[in-house]
Design a protein around this motif. Structure first.
Motif, PDB file in Angstrom:
ATOM      1  N   SER A   1     -96.761   9.338 -10.393  1.00 36.53           N
ATOM      2  CA  SER A   1     -96.398  10.285  -9.525  1.00 36.53           C
ATOM      3  C   SER A   1     -97.157   9.967  -8.129  1.00 36.53           C
ATOM      4  O   SER A   1     -97.974   9.031  -8.137  1.00 36.53           O
TER       5      SER A   1
ATOM      6  N   ASP B   1     -90.705  24.738  -6.414  1.00 33.23           N
ATOM      7  CA  ASP B   1     -90.885  24.456  -7.762  1.00 33.23           C
ATOM      8  C   ASP B   1     -92.629  24.719  -7.863  1.00 33.23           C
ATOM      9  O   ASP B   1     -93.461  24.211  -7.129  1.00 33.23           O
TER      10      ASP B   1
ATOM     11  N   LEU C   1     -91.395  19.313 -17.518  1.00 34.04           N
ATOM     12  CA  LEU C   1     -90.377  18.581 -16.776  1.00 34.04           C
ATOM     13  C   LEU C   1     -90.587  19.032 -15.202  1.00 34.04           C
ATOM     14  O   LEU C   1     -90.328  18.159 -14.458  1.00 34.04           O
ATOM     15  N   ASN C   2     -90.942  20.336 -15.041  1.00 31.66           N
ATOM     16  CA  ASN C   2     -90.931  20.566 -13.598  1.00 31.66           C
ATOM     17  C   ASN C   2     -91.616  19.624 -12.906  1.00 31.66           C
ATOM     18  O   ASN C   2     -91.541  19.273 -11.734  1.00 31.66           O
TER      19      ASN C   2
ATOM     20  N   LEU D   1     -90.365  16.029 -12.683  1.00 31.01           N
ATOM     21  CA  LEU D   1     -89.327  15.861 -11.540  1.00 31.01           C
ATOM     22  C   LEU D   1     -89.716  16.083 -10.278  1.00 31.01           C
ATOM     23  O   LEU D   1     -89.277  15.512  -9.326  1.00 31.01           O
ATOM     24  N   SER D   2     -90.765  17.117 -10.159  1.00 35.57           N
ATOM     25  CA  SER D   2     -91.043  17.409  -8.614  1.00 35.57           C
ATOM     26  C   SER D   2     -92.260  16.351  -8.162  1.00 35.57           C
ATOM     27  O   SER D   2     -92.538  16.089  -6.916  1.00 35.57           O
TER      28      SER D   2
ATOM     29  N   THR E   1     -91.388  10.250  -8.957  1.00 31.56           N
ATOM     30  CA  THR E   1     -89.886   9.630  -8.532  1.00 31.56           C
ATOM     31  C   THR E   1     -89.668   8.748  -9.810  1.00 31.56           C
ATOM     32  O   THR E   1     -88.543   8.159  -9.613  1.00 31.56           O
TER      33      THR E   1
ATOM     34  N   PRO F   1     -88.076   9.409 -12.740  1.00 34.48           N
ATOM     35  CA  PRO F   1     -86.596   9.493 -13.393  1.00 34.48           C
ATOM     36  C   PRO F   1     -85.717   9.022 -12.506  1.00 34.48           C
ATOM     37  O   PRO F   1     -84.734   8.399 -12.769  1.00 34.48           O
ATOM     38  N   LEU F   2     -85.858   9.164 -11.266  1.00 35.73           N
ATOM     39  CA  LEU F   2     -84.973   8.872 -10.268  1.00 35.73           C
ATOM     40  C   LEU F   2     -84.664   7.225 -10.387  1.00 35.73           C
ATOM     41  O   LEU F   2     -83.640   6.618  -9.916  1.00 35.73           O
TER      42      LEU F   2
ATOM     43  N   SER G   1     -78.188   9.723  -6.955  1.00 35.44           N
ATOM     44  CA  SER G   1     -79.475  10.688  -7.196  1.00 35.44           C
ATOM     45  C   SER G   1     -80.298  10.916  -6.301  1.00 35.44           C
ATOM     46  O   SER G   1     -80.766  11.923  -6.123  1.00 35.44           O
TER      47      SER G   1
ATOM     48  N   SER H   1     -81.119  14.604  -4.902  1.00 35.53           N
ATOM     49  CA  SER H   1     -82.543  15.204  -5.154  1.00 35.53           C
ATOM     50  C   SER H   1     -82.770  15.761  -3.721  1.00 35.53           C
ATOM     51  O   SER H   1     -83.508  16.643  -3.499  1.00 35.53           O
TER      52      SER H   1
ATOM     53  N   ARG I   1     -83.726  19.811  -3.281  1.00 37.04           N
ATOM     54  CA  ARG I   1     -85.026  20.089  -2.491  1.00 37.04           C
ATOM     55  C   ARG I   1     -84.652  20.858  -1.284  1.00 37.04           C
ATOM     56  O   ARG I   1     -85.719  22.026  -1.044  1.00 37.04           O
TER      57      ARG I   1
END
Ligand code: UDP
Ligand code: MG
Length: 332
Positions: A172, A201, A242-243, A246-247, A250, A252-253, A310, A314, A318
Protein backbone atom coordinates in the motif's frame (compact mmCIF):
# COMPACT_ATOMS: atom_id res chain seq x y z
CA UNK A 1 13.96 59.98 15.75
CA UNK A 2 13.15 57.68 12.90
CA UNK A 3 14.20 54.78 15.07
CA UNK A 4 11.85 55.92 17.86
CA UNK A 5 8.93 56.21 15.42
CA UNK A 6 9.65 52.72 14.21
CA UNK A 7 9.62 51.36 17.75
CA UNK A 8 6.30 53.05 18.52
CA UNK A 9 4.77 51.74 15.33
CA UNK A 10 5.96 48.25 16.07
CA UNK A 11 4.59 48.50 19.57
CA UNK A 12 1.18 49.61 18.29
CA UNK A 13 1.22 46.86 15.76
CA UNK A 14 1.79 44.30 18.45
CA UNK A 15 -0.97 45.71 20.62
CA UNK A 16 -3.62 45.88 17.90
CA UNK A 17 -3.10 42.32 16.64
CA UNK A 18 -5.30 39.66 18.24
CA UNK A 19 -3.21 37.23 20.20
CA UNK A 20 -2.23 34.14 18.28
CA UNK A 21 -1.84 32.24 21.51
CA UNK A 22 -4.85 32.91 23.74
CA UNK A 23 -4.25 32.70 27.45
CA UNK A 24 -4.67 29.18 28.73
CA UNK A 25 -7.91 28.77 30.61
CA UNK A 26 -8.36 26.39 33.49
CA UNK A 27 -11.01 24.22 31.82
CA UNK A 28 -9.59 20.92 30.67
CA UNK A 29 -9.92 20.09 26.97
CA UNK A 30 -13.03 18.27 25.85
CA UNK A 31 -12.46 14.55 25.28
CA UNK A 32 -14.95 12.77 23.02
CA UNK A 33 -15.52 9.05 22.91
CA UNK A 34 -17.10 7.73 19.75
CA UNK A 35 -18.70 4.33 20.30
CA UNK A 36 -20.52 2.50 17.49
CA UNK A 37 -23.29 0.30 18.79
CA UNK A 38 -25.00 -2.57 17.05
CA UNK A 39 -27.06 -4.73 19.41
CA UNK A 40 -25.00 -4.17 22.53
CA UNK A 41 -27.82 -3.63 25.08
CA UNK A 42 -26.20 -5.80 27.75
CA UNK A 43 -22.78 -4.22 27.40
CA UNK A 44 -23.79 -0.57 27.50
CA UNK A 45 -24.52 -0.08 31.23
CA UNK A 46 -21.27 -1.83 32.20
CA UNK A 47 -19.33 0.19 29.64
CA UNK A 48 -20.72 3.51 30.85
CA UNK A 49 -20.04 2.74 34.51
CA UNK A 50 -16.45 1.72 33.67
CA UNK A 51 -15.93 4.87 31.62
CA UNK A 52 -17.22 7.00 34.46
CA UNK A 53 -14.83 5.22 36.80
CA UNK A 54 -11.65 5.64 34.76
CA UNK A 55 -12.30 9.13 33.43
CA UNK A 56 -13.04 10.99 36.66
CA UNK A 57 -9.86 12.99 36.15
CA UNK A 58 -11.29 14.38 32.90
CA UNK A 59 -14.54 16.12 33.83
CA UNK A 60 -14.91 17.65 30.40
CA UNK A 61 -15.91 14.62 28.37
CA UNK A 62 -18.68 13.34 26.09
CA UNK A 63 -19.69 9.83 25.13
CA UNK A 64 -21.10 9.82 21.64
CA UNK A 65 -22.91 6.54 21.04
CA UNK A 66 -23.69 5.88 17.39
CA UNK A 67 -26.57 3.45 17.11
CA UNK A 68 -25.97 1.56 13.91
CA UNK A 69 -29.45 0.13 13.37
CA UNK A 70 -29.65 -1.97 16.53
CA UNK A 71 -32.61 -4.32 16.65
CA UNK A 72 -32.36 -5.09 20.36
CA UNK A 73 -33.00 -2.76 23.29
CA UNK A 74 -29.76 -0.77 22.77
CA UNK A 75 -31.50 2.51 21.99
CA UNK A 76 -33.84 2.25 24.98
CA UNK A 77 -30.89 1.42 27.23
CA UNK A 78 -29.00 4.40 25.85
CA UNK A 79 -31.98 6.68 26.43
CA UNK A 80 -32.18 5.49 30.02
CA UNK A 81 -28.48 6.00 30.56
CA UNK A 82 -28.67 9.44 29.00
CA UNK A 83 -31.38 10.47 31.47
CA UNK A 84 -28.94 9.94 34.32
CA UNK A 85 -25.75 11.16 32.68
CA UNK A 86 -25.24 14.50 31.01
CA UNK A 87 -22.09 13.30 29.22
CA UNK A 88 -24.02 10.94 26.98
CA UNK A 89 -25.01 11.87 23.43
CA UNK A 90 -26.81 9.55 21.05
CA UNK A 91 -26.60 9.53 17.29
CA UNK A 92 -29.14 7.20 15.79
CA UNK A 93 -28.58 6.09 12.22
CA UNK A 94 -31.62 5.15 10.13
CA UNK A 95 -30.45 1.56 9.62
CA UNK A 96 -27.37 -0.60 9.86
CA UNK A 97 -24.66 1.03 7.76
CA UNK A 98 -21.76 -0.97 9.14
CA UNK A 99 -19.05 -0.36 11.69
CA UNK A 100 -16.85 1.94 9.60
CA UNK A 101 -19.60 4.32 8.41
CA UNK A 102 -20.89 4.41 12.00
CA UNK A 103 -17.42 5.43 13.18
CA UNK A 104 -17.27 8.08 10.52
CA UNK A 105 -20.70 9.40 11.50
CA UNK A 106 -19.51 9.69 15.10
CA UNK A 107 -16.32 11.46 14.08
CA UNK A 108 -18.33 13.97 12.08
CA UNK A 109 -20.40 14.88 15.15
CA UNK A 110 -17.81 14.69 17.94
CA UNK A 111 -16.82 18.04 19.43
CA UNK A 112 -13.74 17.05 21.41
CA UNK A 113 -10.19 18.33 21.18
CA UNK A 114 -9.29 14.66 21.26
CA UNK A 115 -11.59 12.00 19.87
CA UNK A 116 -11.29 8.38 20.94
CA UNK A 117 -13.00 5.63 18.97
CA UNK A 118 -13.74 2.37 20.73
CA UNK A 119 -16.01 -0.66 20.60
CA UNK A 120 -19.02 -1.05 22.85
CA UNK A 121 -18.35 -4.68 23.77
CA UNK A 122 -15.54 -3.93 26.27
CA UNK A 123 -12.92 -5.53 24.03
CA UNK A 124 -11.25 -2.13 24.02
CA UNK A 125 -10.60 -1.83 27.77
CA UNK A 126 -11.61 1.55 29.24
CA UNK A 127 -8.72 1.18 31.72
CA UNK A 128 -6.33 2.10 28.88
CA UNK A 129 -7.96 5.46 28.21
CA UNK A 130 -5.84 7.54 30.62
CA UNK A 131 -2.72 6.27 28.82
CA UNK A 132 -4.15 7.40 25.48
CA UNK A 133 -4.93 10.83 26.86
CA UNK A 134 -1.56 11.36 28.48
CA UNK A 135 0.23 10.32 25.28
CA UNK A 136 -1.93 12.83 23.38
CA UNK A 137 -1.13 15.52 25.93
CA UNK A 138 2.53 14.87 25.40
CA UNK A 139 2.09 15.81 21.77
CA UNK A 140 1.06 12.74 19.75
CA UNK A 141 -1.69 13.51 17.29
CA UNK A 142 -2.64 9.87 16.84
CA UNK A 143 -2.51 7.23 19.55
CA UNK A 144 -3.18 3.65 18.47
CA UNK A 145 -4.29 0.84 20.74
CA UNK A 146 -2.09 -2.12 19.83
CA UNK A 147 -3.20 -5.66 20.70
CA UNK A 148 -0.63 -7.69 22.55
CA UNK A 149 -2.56 -10.88 21.97
CA UNK A 150 -5.13 -11.98 19.48
CA UNK A 151 -6.30 -14.87 21.66
CA UNK A 152 -9.78 -13.43 21.65
CA UNK A 153 -9.96 -13.92 17.88
CA UNK A 154 -10.42 -17.31 16.25
CA UNK A 155 -7.50 -18.92 14.36
CA UNK A 156 -8.99 -17.95 11.01
CA UNK A 157 -9.28 -14.28 11.94
CA UNK A 158 -5.72 -14.30 13.30
CA UNK A 159 -4.27 -15.96 10.22
CA UNK A 160 -6.20 -13.81 7.76
CA UNK A 161 -5.31 -10.63 9.66
CA UNK A 162 -1.64 -11.58 9.57
CA UNK A 163 -1.55 -12.34 5.85
CA UNK A 164 -3.70 -9.35 5.04
CA UNK A 165 -1.66 -6.79 6.96
CA UNK A 166 1.59 -8.16 5.54
CA UNK A 167 0.18 -7.70 2.06
CA UNK A 168 -1.25 -4.29 2.79
CA UNK A 169 1.94 -2.99 4.41
CA UNK A 170 4.03 -4.29 1.59
CA UNK A 171 1.99 -2.95 -1.26
CA UNK A 172 0.00 0.00 0.00
CA UNK A 173 0.94 3.62 -0.43
CA UNK A 174 0.80 4.32 3.31
CA UNK A 175 1.89 1.90 5.98
CA UNK A 176 -0.86 0.72 8.30
CA UNK A 177 0.57 -0.47 11.61
CA UNK A 178 0.11 -4.13 12.53
CA UNK A 179 -2.11 -5.38 15.40
CA UNK A 180 -3.98 -2.10 15.38
CA UNK A 181 -7.75 -1.83 15.01
CA UNK A 182 -10.13 1.03 15.50
CA UNK A 183 -9.30 1.64 19.16
CA UNK A 184 -7.48 4.92 18.82
CA UNK A 185 -7.28 8.56 19.78
CA UNK A 186 -7.24 11.29 17.18
CA UNK A 187 -6.43 14.92 17.75
CA UNK A 188 -9.02 17.44 16.54
CA UNK A 189 -6.71 18.42 13.70
CA UNK A 190 -6.56 14.83 12.44
CA UNK A 191 -10.32 14.45 12.70
CA UNK A 192 -10.82 17.62 10.67
CA UNK A 193 -8.37 16.44 8.05
CA UNK A 194 -10.05 13.09 7.93
CA UNK A 195 -13.45 14.66 7.37
CA UNK A 196 -12.07 17.06 4.81
CA UNK A 197 -10.66 14.20 2.74
CA UNK A 198 -14.24 13.41 1.70
CA UNK A 199 -13.18 9.90 0.80
CA UNK A 200 -16.22 7.75 0.34
CA UNK A 201 -14.52 4.48 1.19
CA UNK A 202 -14.79 4.42 4.93
CA UNK A 203 -11.66 2.47 5.80
CA UNK A 204 -10.76 4.79 8.67
CA UNK A 205 -7.54 3.09 9.72
CA UNK A 206 -6.16 3.41 6.21
CA UNK A 207 -7.04 7.08 6.05
CA UNK A 208 -5.44 7.80 9.41
CA UNK A 209 -2.24 6.09 8.30
CA UNK A 210 -2.44 7.98 5.03
CA UNK A 211 -2.52 11.32 6.86
CA UNK A 212 0.71 10.38 8.60
CA UNK A 213 0.75 12.42 11.82
CA UNK A 214 3.11 11.75 14.74
CA UNK A 215 1.79 8.69 16.47
CA UNK A 216 2.24 6.51 19.49
CA UNK A 217 1.02 3.10 20.64
CA UNK A 218 -0.73 1.94 23.77
CA UNK A 219 -0.26 -1.83 24.15
CA UNK A 220 -3.10 -3.76 25.70
CA UNK A 221 -4.39 -7.27 26.20
CA UNK A 222 -7.54 -7.74 24.19
CA UNK A 223 -10.14 -9.52 26.30
CA UNK A 224 -13.01 -11.61 25.01
CA UNK A 225 -16.23 -9.88 24.09
CA UNK A 226 -18.26 -9.15 27.23
CA UNK A 227 -21.62 -10.31 25.95
CA UNK A 228 -23.17 -11.22 22.60
CA UNK A 229 -21.53 -12.34 19.37
CA UNK A 230 -19.23 -10.57 16.97
CA UNK A 231 -21.13 -8.43 14.49
CA UNK A 232 -18.39 -8.91 11.96
CA UNK A 233 -19.63 -11.77 9.83
CA UNK A 234 -17.22 -13.31 7.34
CA UNK A 235 -18.89 -11.37 4.53
CA UNK A 236 -18.47 -8.04 6.39
CA UNK A 237 -14.84 -8.79 7.22
CA UNK A 238 -14.15 -9.78 3.62
CA UNK A 239 -15.72 -6.61 2.29
CA UNK A 240 -13.76 -4.46 4.76
CA UNK A 241 -10.55 -6.21 3.75
CA UNK A 242 -11.31 -5.79 0.06
CA UNK A 243 -12.19 -2.15 0.60
CA UNK A 244 -8.87 -1.57 2.33
CA UNK A 245 -6.90 -3.38 -0.30
CA UNK A 246 -8.59 -1.67 -3.24
CA UNK A 247 -8.49 1.82 -1.75
CA UNK A 248 -5.05 1.77 -0.27
CA UNK A 249 -3.10 -0.50 -2.52
CA UNK A 250 -2.41 -0.25 -6.21
CA UNK A 251 -1.44 -3.92 -6.35
CA UNK A 252 -4.65 -5.24 -7.98
CA UNK A 253 -4.33 -2.58 -10.66
CA UNK A 254 -0.85 -3.72 -11.50
CA UNK A 255 -2.06 -7.25 -12.13
CA UNK A 256 -2.88 -6.52 -15.78
CA UNK A 257 0.54 -5.02 -16.32
CA UNK A 258 2.24 -7.93 -14.61
CA UNK A 259 0.35 -10.61 -16.60
CA UNK A 260 0.87 -8.64 -19.79
CA UNK A 261 4.61 -8.48 -19.34
CA UNK A 262 4.84 -12.19 -18.50
CA UNK A 263 2.73 -13.15 -21.49
CA UNK A 264 4.69 -10.97 -23.93
CA UNK A 265 8.01 -12.15 -22.50
CA UNK A 266 6.98 -15.81 -22.90
CA UNK A 267 5.75 -15.19 -26.44
CA UNK A 268 8.96 -13.36 -27.38
CA UNK A 269 11.08 -16.15 -25.99
CA UNK A 270 9.25 -18.80 -28.06
CA UNK A 271 9.29 -16.56 -31.11
CA UNK A 272 13.04 -16.14 -30.94
CA UNK A 273 13.41 -19.84 -30.36
CA UNK A 274 11.42 -20.90 -33.41
CA UNK A 275 13.05 -18.25 -35.60
CA UNK A 276 16.43 -19.58 -34.53
CA UNK A 277 15.33 -23.19 -35.08
CA UNK A 278 13.95 -22.36 -38.54
CA UNK A 279 17.00 -20.40 -39.70
CA UNK A 280 19.77 -22.50 -38.21
CA UNK A 281 18.32 -26.00 -38.05
CA UNK A 282 15.99 -25.53 -41.03
CA UNK A 283 13.17 -26.92 -38.95
CA UNK A 284 9.77 -26.36 -40.50
CA UNK A 285 7.14 -25.15 -38.05
CA UNK A 286 3.48 -25.55 -39.01
CA UNK A 287 1.38 -22.40 -39.01
CA UNK A 288 -0.53 -23.24 -35.82
CA UNK A 289 2.70 -23.25 -33.80
CA UNK A 290 3.48 -19.75 -34.98
CA UNK A 291 -0.05 -18.78 -34.11
CA UNK A 292 0.35 -20.04 -30.55
CA UNK A 293 3.37 -17.81 -30.14
CA UNK A 294 1.55 -14.78 -31.49
CA UNK A 295 -1.41 -15.61 -29.28
CA UNK A 296 0.81 -15.22 -26.25
CA UNK A 297 1.98 -11.84 -27.46
CA UNK A 298 -1.46 -10.54 -28.34
CA UNK A 299 -2.84 -11.74 -25.05
CA UNK A 300 -0.07 -9.84 -23.31
CA UNK A 301 -1.02 -6.75 -25.24
CA UNK A 302 -4.65 -7.22 -24.19
CA UNK A 303 -3.62 -7.47 -20.55
CA UNK A 304 -1.65 -4.27 -20.82
CA UNK A 305 -4.57 -2.49 -22.48
CA UNK A 306 -6.80 -3.76 -19.68
CA UNK A 307 -4.37 -2.38 -17.16
CA UNK A 308 -4.40 1.05 -18.81
CA UNK A 309 -8.19 0.96 -18.89
CA UNK A 310 -8.39 -0.03 -15.23
CA UNK A 311 -6.20 2.90 -14.25
CA UNK A 312 -8.65 5.26 -15.97
CA UNK A 313 -11.70 3.51 -14.57
CA UNK A 314 -10.36 3.63 -11.03
CA UNK A 315 -9.87 7.38 -11.32
CA UNK A 316 -13.41 7.87 -12.57
CA UNK A 317 -14.74 5.58 -9.87
CA UNK A 318 -13.03 7.53 -7.14
CA UNK A 319 -14.46 10.80 -8.38
CA UNK A 320 -18.00 9.62 -8.90
CA UNK A 321 -18.88 7.92 -5.67
CA UNK A 322 -21.07 10.63 -4.29
CA UNK A 323 -23.76 8.68 -2.50
CA UNK A 324 -24.09 9.71 1.16
CA UNK A 325 -22.19 7.39 3.45
CA UNK A 326 -24.68 7.59 6.30
CA UNK A 327 -28.05 9.13 7.01
CA UNK A 328 -28.81 10.36 10.50
CA UNK A 329 -32.31 9.84 11.73
CA UNK A 330 -32.12 11.74 15.00
CA UNK A 331 -29.54 13.57 17.05
CA UNK A 332 -30.05 14.00 20.77
N1 UDP B 1 -20.71 -2.50 15.06
C1 UDP B 1 -21.50 -1.57 14.41
N2 UDP B 1 -22.06 -1.91 13.23
C2 UDP B 1 -21.87 -3.13 12.63
C3 UDP B 1 -21.02 -4.04 13.28
C4 UDP B 1 -20.45 -3.71 14.49
O1 UDP B 1 -21.70 -0.47 14.90
O2 UDP B 1 -22.42 -3.37 11.56
C5 UDP B 1 -20.09 -2.14 16.36
C6 UDP B 1 -20.29 -3.14 17.46
O3 UDP B 1 -21.46 -2.88 18.21
C7 UDP B 1 -19.05 -2.95 18.30
C8 UDP B 1 -18.01 -2.57 17.28
O4 UDP B 1 -18.71 -2.09 16.14
O5 UDP B 1 -19.19 -1.89 19.22
C9 UDP B 1 -17.11 -3.73 16.89
O6 UDP B 1 -17.86 -4.81 16.46
P1 UDP B 1 -17.55 -6.31 16.90
O7 UDP B 1 -17.22 -6.34 18.35
O8 UDP B 1 -18.70 -7.17 16.50
O9 UDP B 1 -16.27 -6.65 16.03
P2 UDP B 1 -15.03 -7.57 16.47
O10 UDP B 1 -14.55 -7.05 17.80
O11 UDP B 1 -15.55 -8.95 16.56
O12 UDP B 1 -14.05 -7.37 15.37
MG1 MG C 1 -15.63 -6.83 19.48
Amino acid sequence: MLFLAKVIRTKNFIQTQPSLYPLKTNTSPLISLVIPVCNEAENLPILVSKLEEVLTAYPNREYLFVDDGSTDASVEVLNELQAGNKNIRILKLTRNFGHQPALYAGLSRANGEAVITMDADLQDPPECLPRFISSWKSGNKVVYGRRKNRQSDGWFKRLSARVYYRLLTKYSTSSIPEHVGDFRLLDRQVVDDLLAMKRKDPFVRGMVAYLGYTHDFVDYERPLRNSGDTKYTFAKMFSLALNGLLSFSTLPLKLGLFLGIISIATGSFFLLYIIYDTLINHEVYPLYKWLVVFLFMFNGLMFILLWILSEYVSRLFRQNQDKPMFVIEKEQ
